[in-house]
Design a protein around this motif. Structure first.
Motif, short mmCIF file in Angstrom:
data_model
loop_
_atom_site.label_atom_id
_atom_site.label_comp_id
_atom_site.label_asym_id
_atom_site.label_seq_id
_atom_site.Cartn_x
_atom_site.Cartn_y
_atom_site.Cartn_z
N SER A 130 1.49 15.45 9.21
CA SER A 130 2.75 15.38 9.15
C SER A 130 3.66 15.04 8.05
O SER A 130 4.82 14.98 7.84
N ILE A 131 2.87 14.32 7.16
CA ILE A 131 3.41 13.53 6.13
C ILE A 131 2.87 14.01 4.75
O ILE A 131 3.46 14.09 3.73
N LEU A 172 3.71 11.13 -1.22
CA LEU A 172 4.39 10.82 0.13
C LEU A 172 6.01 11.03 0.11
O LEU A 172 6.47 10.69 0.79
N LYS A 173 6.40 11.35 -1.31
CA LYS A 173 7.77 11.39 -1.61
C LYS A 173 8.49 12.37 -0.65
O LYS A 173 9.75 12.10 -0.70
N LEU A 218 8.17 6.97 7.61
CA LEU A 218 6.76 6.94 7.26
C LEU A 218 5.81 6.39 8.27
O LEU A 218 5.05 7.09 9.10
N LEU A 219 6.14 5.28 8.65
CA LEU A 219 5.38 4.64 9.79
C LEU A 219 5.31 5.48 11.07
O LEU A 219 4.49 5.54 11.92
N TRP A 258 0.67 -1.37 -0.22
CA TRP A 258 -0.08 -0.06 0.03
C TRP A 258 0.98 1.35 -0.01
O TRP A 258 0.73 2.15 -0.76
N LEU A 259 2.07 1.19 0.65
CA LEU A 259 2.80 2.47 0.99
C LEU A 259 3.48 2.82 -0.29
O LEU A 259 3.89 3.98 -0.63
#
Length: 205
Positions: free
Chosen positions: A201-202, A155-156, A163-164, A145-146
């Motif tokens: 945050s992302i 999300l780059k 990320l997690l 998924w990510l």
């Protein structure tokens, strides 16, 4: 979702009845007495069974701790994947990850408390390689998924290895604080706030 429901979901049937009973009693003792202080004899006495029966199922105390830990992780991942399968956008996926984490801790506080306490001993003990193998298999759907192309572009701005931590970190911190009794509000009350903070945050919003 009570403890018994989790065990019956993971180890169904009459043949697993003794195993479920050992798990229940061991979980309570580990949380109340501490993992180091709890002995196999203490667990045997609570279960009214033989030491041999416990060793037959788990090998030794380290095996029992690891089995409990793996059961908790697998059940947590099952809920996470269920939530994630319904996510249509990256934002919905981030919310699903946070919501599933918070909802599982809220519904399984004794398992979550044990999970936090046992993590170090399992990652440093004789079952560390099995944990790494299980983690890889359990996280396959999450990693797919990510890494999906659209999400990868979205999300780059955040390093993959970070990320997690960005997504789950704040929820994890609050859940630990709640389990220790330092705050009263259930994490589930704040699930949307925690999910929104993770998204910000992302995403850079």
């Amino acid at each position: 979702m009570e403890t018994s429901d989790l065990l019956e979901r993971c180890y169904p049937g009459r043949r697993a009845e003794l195993k479920r009973d050992i798990f229940r009693k061991a979980l309570t003792l580990f949380n109340e007495q501490g993992i180091e202080a709890t002995t196999i004899e203490m667990i045997r006495a609570e279960c009214d069974t033989s030491v041999g029966a416990i060793y037959h199922h788990f090998g030794n105390k380290e095996g029992l701790v690891a089995a409990l830990f793996f059961t908790a992780l697998d059940d947590q991942a099952r809920l996470r994947d269920s939530y994630l399968s319904d996510a249509k956008t990256t934002q919905e996926g981030v919310y699903a990850l946070v919501h599933s984490y918070v909802d599982w801790v809220d519904s399984q506080p004794e398992w979550a408390r044990f999970q936090y306490h046992a993590r170090f001993s399992v990652t440093k003990g004789p079952f560390k390689d099995e944990l790494a193998t299980r983690n890889k298999a359990r996280n396959k759907q999450l990693l797919e998924w990510l890494s999906a192309s659209a999400r990868g572009d979205e999300l780059k701005g955040s390093p993959a290895e970070l990320l997690l931590s960005l997504i789950i970190g704040q929820a994890d911190n609050y859940c630990r604080t709640w389990l220790s009794g330092r705050v009263k509000g259930s994490p589930k009350v704040y699930r949307d706030k925690l999910a929104h903070a993770a998204w910000r945050s992302i995403s850079g919003e």
